[in-house]
Motif scaffolding. Structure first.
Motif, PDB file in Angstrom:
ATOM      1  N   ASP A 164       0.804  -1.224   0.000  1.00 52.70           N
ATOM      2  CA  ASP A 164       0.000   0.000   0.000  1.00 52.70           C
ATOM      3  C   ASP A 164       0.841   1.280   0.000  1.00 52.70           C
ATOM      4  O   ASP A 164       0.360   2.346   0.353  1.00 52.70           O
ATOM      5  CB  ASP A 164      -0.953   0.013   1.199  1.00 52.70           C
ATOM      6  N   ARG A 165       2.120   1.165  -0.393  1.00 50.38           N
ATOM      7  CA  ARG A 165       2.991   2.338  -0.505  1.00 50.38           C
ATOM      8  C   ARG A 165       3.701   2.308  -1.857  1.00 50.38           C
ATOM      9  O   ARG A 165       4.002   1.230  -2.372  1.00 50.38           O
ATOM     10  CB  ARG A 165       4.044   2.345   0.615  1.00 50.38           C
ATOM     11  N   THR A 166       3.981   3.470  -2.415  1.00 48.47           N
ATOM     12  CA  THR A 166       4.716   3.523  -3.673  1.00 48.47           C
ATOM     13  C   THR A 166       6.215   3.571  -3.389  1.00 48.47           C
ATOM     14  O   THR A 166       6.650   3.995  -2.315  1.00 48.47           O
ATOM     15  CB  THR A 166       4.309   4.742  -4.521  1.00 48.47           C
ATOM     16  N   TYR A 167       6.989   3.126  -4.379  1.00 48.75           N
ATOM     17  CA  TYR A 167       8.432   3.009  -4.247  1.00 48.75           C
ATOM     18  C   TYR A 167       9.171   3.993  -5.148  1.00 48.75           C
ATOM     19  O   TYR A 167       8.683   4.377  -6.202  1.00 48.75           O
ATOM     20  CB  TYR A 167       8.875   1.586  -4.606  1.00 48.75           C
ATOM     21  N   GLN A 168      10.382   4.362  -4.701  1.00 46.75           N
ATOM     22  CA  GLN A 168      11.294   5.155  -5.509  1.00 46.75           C
ATOM     23  C   GLN A 168      12.225   4.212  -6.270  1.00 46.75           C
ATOM     24  O   GLN A 168      12.251   3.006  -6.019  1.00 46.75           O
ATOM     25  CB  GLN A 168      12.104   6.095  -4.611  1.00 46.75           C
ATOM     26  N   THR A 174       8.309   6.074  -1.136  1.00 45.11           N
ATOM     27  CA  THR A 174       8.034   7.481  -1.406  1.00 45.11           C
ATOM     28  C   THR A 174       7.677   8.168  -0.095  1.00 45.11           C
ATOM     29  O   THR A 174       6.820   7.675   0.650  1.00 45.11           O
ATOM     30  CB  THR A 174       6.859   7.621  -2.390  1.00 45.11           C
ATOM     31  N   GLY A 180       0.578  10.811  -3.404  1.00 39.08           N
ATOM     32  CA  GLY A 180       0.606   9.489  -4.014  1.00 39.08           C
ATOM     33  C   GLY A 180       1.499   8.496  -3.314  1.00 39.08           C
ATOM     34  O   GLY A 180       1.728   7.396  -3.829  1.00 39.08           O
ATOM     35  N   SER A 181       1.991   8.835  -2.116  1.00 35.16           N
ATOM     36  CA  SER A 181       2.886   7.920  -1.397  1.00 35.16           C
ATOM     37  C   SER A 181       2.144   6.719  -0.827  1.00 35.16           C
ATOM     38  O   SER A 181       2.715   5.640  -0.668  1.00 35.16           O
ATOM     39  CB  SER A 181       3.603   8.664  -0.269  1.00 35.16           C
ATOM     40  N   ILE A 183      -1.116   4.089  -1.218  1.00 28.87           N
ATOM     41  CA  ILE A 183      -2.088   3.555  -2.176  1.00 28.87           C
ATOM     42  C   ILE A 183      -3.325   3.099  -1.402  1.00 28.87           C
ATOM     43  O   ILE A 183      -3.228   2.241  -0.519  1.00 28.87           O
ATOM     44  CB  ILE A 183      -1.506   2.360  -2.955  1.00 28.87           C
ATOM     45  N   GLN A 192      -0.089  -4.026  -7.446  1.00 28.24           N
ATOM     46  CA  GLN A 192       1.307  -3.914  -7.019  1.00 28.24           C
ATOM     47  C   GLN A 192       1.750  -5.189  -6.304  1.00 28.24           C
ATOM     48  O   GLN A 192       2.873  -5.681  -6.516  1.00 28.24           O
ATOM     49  CB  GLN A 192       1.501  -2.706  -6.096  1.00 28.24           C
ATOM     50  N   THR A 204       8.119   1.572  -9.984  1.00 31.19           N
ATOM     51  CA  THR A 204       8.341   2.701  -9.087  1.00 31.19           C
ATOM     52  C   THR A 204       7.438   3.882  -9.456  1.00 31.19           C
ATOM     53  O   THR A 204       6.810   3.907 -10.517  1.00 31.19           O
ATOM     54  CB  THR A 204       9.805   3.158  -9.137  1.00 31.19           C
ATOM     55  N   ALA A 205       7.419   4.867  -8.571  1.00 31.52           N
ATOM     56  CA  ALA A 205       6.624   6.073  -8.817  1.00 31.52           C
ATOM     57  C   ALA A 205       7.107   6.815 -10.046  1.00 31.52           C
ATOM     58  O   ALA A 205       6.342   7.543 -10.691  1.00 31.52           O
ATOM     59  CB  ALA A 205       6.677   6.987  -7.591  1.00 31.52           C
TER      60      ALA A 205
END
Length: 238
Positions: A164-168, A174, A180-181, A183, A192, A204-205
């Motif tokens: 439930d989190r976005t990645y760099q 993120t 948008g960090s 989800i 995902q 990734t983002a």
């Protein structure tokens, strides 16, 4: 699509939804006073975990309840070590009172993120884990410095990823300060999760594809629709 998923969540952080989360979890990470949590809260959550057959881990953090442990602290290694051991011991005492054992430790928030790249912070966490007589696993991100250091210290590592989190691009999360960090759409969380579980990759983002290994997926218990997301994932994977 049938998937044998191992799902964990951070609990005991004052949200009060643990009774709704537990039926969908394999393991949980219990706040133990650093950023949130009290003895009464820990005991309540441990009872819920036991009744649902959920494995129990400690979720220690920088001793900073004012910032919910989400801000890096300028703290000496000695003071951080003392705080971490105190936090985990407080939970171990309660876990043992219910004839259970502590399974793992998962650092929280800024401590978790700092240990990915900061050798000093990672070493303090490792020394704290080694201080407990029973074997305790460490939940850490794939490709992180602390994962490599823990394995070198013969500590069992469980690679954790966040559905439930976005990645760099460097596989760091993120920052929550960026849009948008987190989800919250169950369909996007599922997409995902499948990318990581089936293909061993995360988008990734920035739109790049990165390899990743995962042993357990975290769904944050303080996400407003966490229960909805967990139910959706379990239904889709059954």
């Amino acid at each position: 699509m049938k998937l044998n998923l191992n799902i964990n969540a951070d609990v005991g952080e004052g949200i009060g939804n643990e009774h709704l989360l537990m039926p969908y979890l394999n393991s949980c990470n219990v706040a133990c006073g650093g950023h949130a949590g009290s003895e009464e809260e820990m005991d309540r959550v441990v009872r819920l975990a036991k009744s649902n057959g959920v494995i129990i881990g400690a979720h220690p953090s920088y001793p900073d309840p004012e910032n919910f442990g989400r801000v890096s602290m300028d703290i000496s290694s000695a003071d951080l070590f003392t705080s971490l051991v105190k936090q985990v011991r407080s939970l171990v005492k309660i876990v043992r009172s219910h004839s259970l054992n502590l399974h793992h430790i998962k650092p929280h928030g800024a401590l978790y993120n700092d240990a990915v790249k900061d050798e000093g912070v990672a070493q303090v966490i490792i020394e704290a884990v080694k201080g407990f007589s029973a074997p305790i696993s460490l939940y850490v991100p794939y490709g992180s410095l602390i994962a490599d250091m823990a394995q070198s210290a013969n500590i069992k590592v469980c690679y954790e990823a966040f559905a439930d989190r976005t990645y760099q691009n460097d596989l760091s999360l993120t920052p929550r300060t960026q849009k948008g960090s987190v989800i919250t759409d169950p369909n996007l969380v599922w997409d995902q999760l499948c990318q990581m579980a089936i293909n061993g990759k995360v988008i990734t983002a920035e739109g790049e594809e990165r390899p990743i290994e995962v042993d357990t997926f975290c769904i944050h218990g303080d996400t407003p629709n966490a229960v909805e997301i967990l139910k959706f994932i379990r239904e889709k994977s059954s």
